[in-house]
Design a protein around this motif. Structure first.
Motif, PDB file in Angstrom:
ATOM      1  N   GLU A  53     -66.716 -41.195 -79.371  1.00 51.32           N
ATOM      2  CA  GLU A  53     -66.547 -40.122 -80.354  1.00 51.32           C
ATOM      3  C   GLU A  53     -65.267 -39.337 -80.071  1.00 51.32           C
ATOM      4  O   GLU A  53     -64.497 -39.036 -80.984  1.00 51.32           O
ATOM      5  N   THR A  81     -62.335 -41.548 -81.067  1.00 56.83           N
ATOM      6  CA  THR A  81     -62.195 -41.603 -82.520  1.00 56.83           C
ATOM      7  C   THR A  81     -61.562 -40.323 -83.049  1.00 56.83           C
ATOM      8  O   THR A  81     -60.672 -40.376 -83.904  1.00 56.83           O
ATOM      9  N   LYS A  82     -61.972 -39.188 -82.553  1.00 53.03           N
ATOM     10  CA  LYS A  82     -61.379 -37.914 -82.979  1.00 53.03           C
ATOM     11  C   LYS A  82     -59.903 -37.852 -82.615  1.00 53.03           C
ATOM     12  O   LYS A  82     -59.083 -37.366 -83.390  1.00 53.03           O
ATOM     13  N   LEU A 108     -57.885 -40.451 -82.261  1.00 48.95           N
ATOM     14  CA  LEU A 108     -57.198 -41.361 -83.185  1.00 48.95           C
ATOM     15  C   LEU A 108     -57.016 -40.732 -84.562  1.00 48.95           C
ATOM     16  O   LEU A 108     -55.962 -40.877 -85.182  1.00 48.95           O
ATOM     17  N   GLU A 109     -58.035 -40.035 -85.049  1.00 43.35           N
ATOM     18  CA  GLU A 109     -57.929 -39.373 -86.348  1.00 43.35           C
ATOM     19  C   GLU A 109     -56.833 -38.307 -86.325  1.00 43.35           C
ATOM     20  O   GLU A 109     -56.083 -38.165 -87.289  1.00 43.35           O
ATOM     21  N   GLY A 110     -56.729 -37.578 -85.223  1.00 45.79           N
ATOM     22  CA  GLY A 110     -55.677 -36.571 -85.096  1.00 45.79           C
ATOM     23  C   GLY A 110     -54.293 -37.192 -85.084  1.00 45.79           C
ATOM     24  O   GLY A 110     -53.374 -36.709 -85.756  1.00 45.79           O
ATOM     25  N   ALA A 115     -53.503 -40.122 -86.357  1.00 53.68           N
ATOM     26  CA  ALA A 115     -53.269 -40.679 -87.696  1.00 53.68           C
ATOM     27  C   ALA A 115     -52.826 -39.586 -88.668  1.00 53.68           C
ATOM     28  O   ALA A 115     -51.931 -39.798 -89.492  1.00 53.68           O
ATOM     29  N   ALA A 116     -53.428 -38.411 -88.566  1.00 52.62           N
ATOM     30  CA  ALA A 116     -53.034 -37.299 -89.434  1.00 52.62           C
ATOM     31  C   ALA A 116     -51.599 -36.864 -89.140  1.00 52.62           C
ATOM     32  O   ALA A 116     -50.833 -36.552 -90.064  1.00 52.62           O
ATOM     33  N   THR A 120     -55.580 -40.850 -94.401  1.00 51.29           N
ATOM     34  CA  THR A 120     -56.248 -39.605 -94.715  1.00 51.29           C
ATOM     35  C   THR A 120     -55.390 -38.825 -95.680  1.00 51.29           C
ATOM     36  O   THR A 120     -54.169 -38.857 -95.593  1.00 51.29           O
TER      37      THR A 120
END
Length: 109
Positions: A15, A18-19, A21-23, A25-26, A87
């Motif tokens: 988790e 993943t967070k 990676l999302e950051g 990616a943003a 995103t």
């Protein structure tokens, strides 16, 4: 299950990863929007630079066609499949960037 321990707190490693990676990616999506905005604001100058490179035999006609097509696509706001952010991000303004924006992004006017 793999976990990451921070003091008295414990969270699942997947988790947290993943967070993270999302950051990232943003951040990448935001940077892409900056580059697209810069290209749109400076499309004429970039096209002139391509023509100059061709005239000076520093760029092939094929490369010039690809670059001109890319500049035209970005200038027209046509998203390319590879450049679409995963995103949603706010669109970069097409107007001139402030000095703070130019120095932060590294893309001046």
């Amino acid at each position: 299950m793999i976990t990451v321990v921070h003091g008295n707190r414990e969270e699942d490693a997947p988790e947290a990863y993943t967070k993270k990676l999302e950051g990232v990616a943003a951040e990448i999506a935001g940077r892409i929007q900056e580059v697209r905005g810069f290209t749109a604001r400076n499309a004429d100058a970039l096209a002139d630079a391509v023509r100059l490179l061709v005239e000076r035999n520093q760029m092939s006609a094929d490369e010039a066609r690809r670059m001109t097509a890319l500049i035209d696509e970005v200038g027209a706001g046509v998203p390319t499949p590879a450049a679409q952010p995963a995103t949603p991000t706010p669109a970069a303004s097409v107007g001139p960037a402030s000095n703070a924006d130019a120095s932060r992004s590294g893309f001046g006017e």
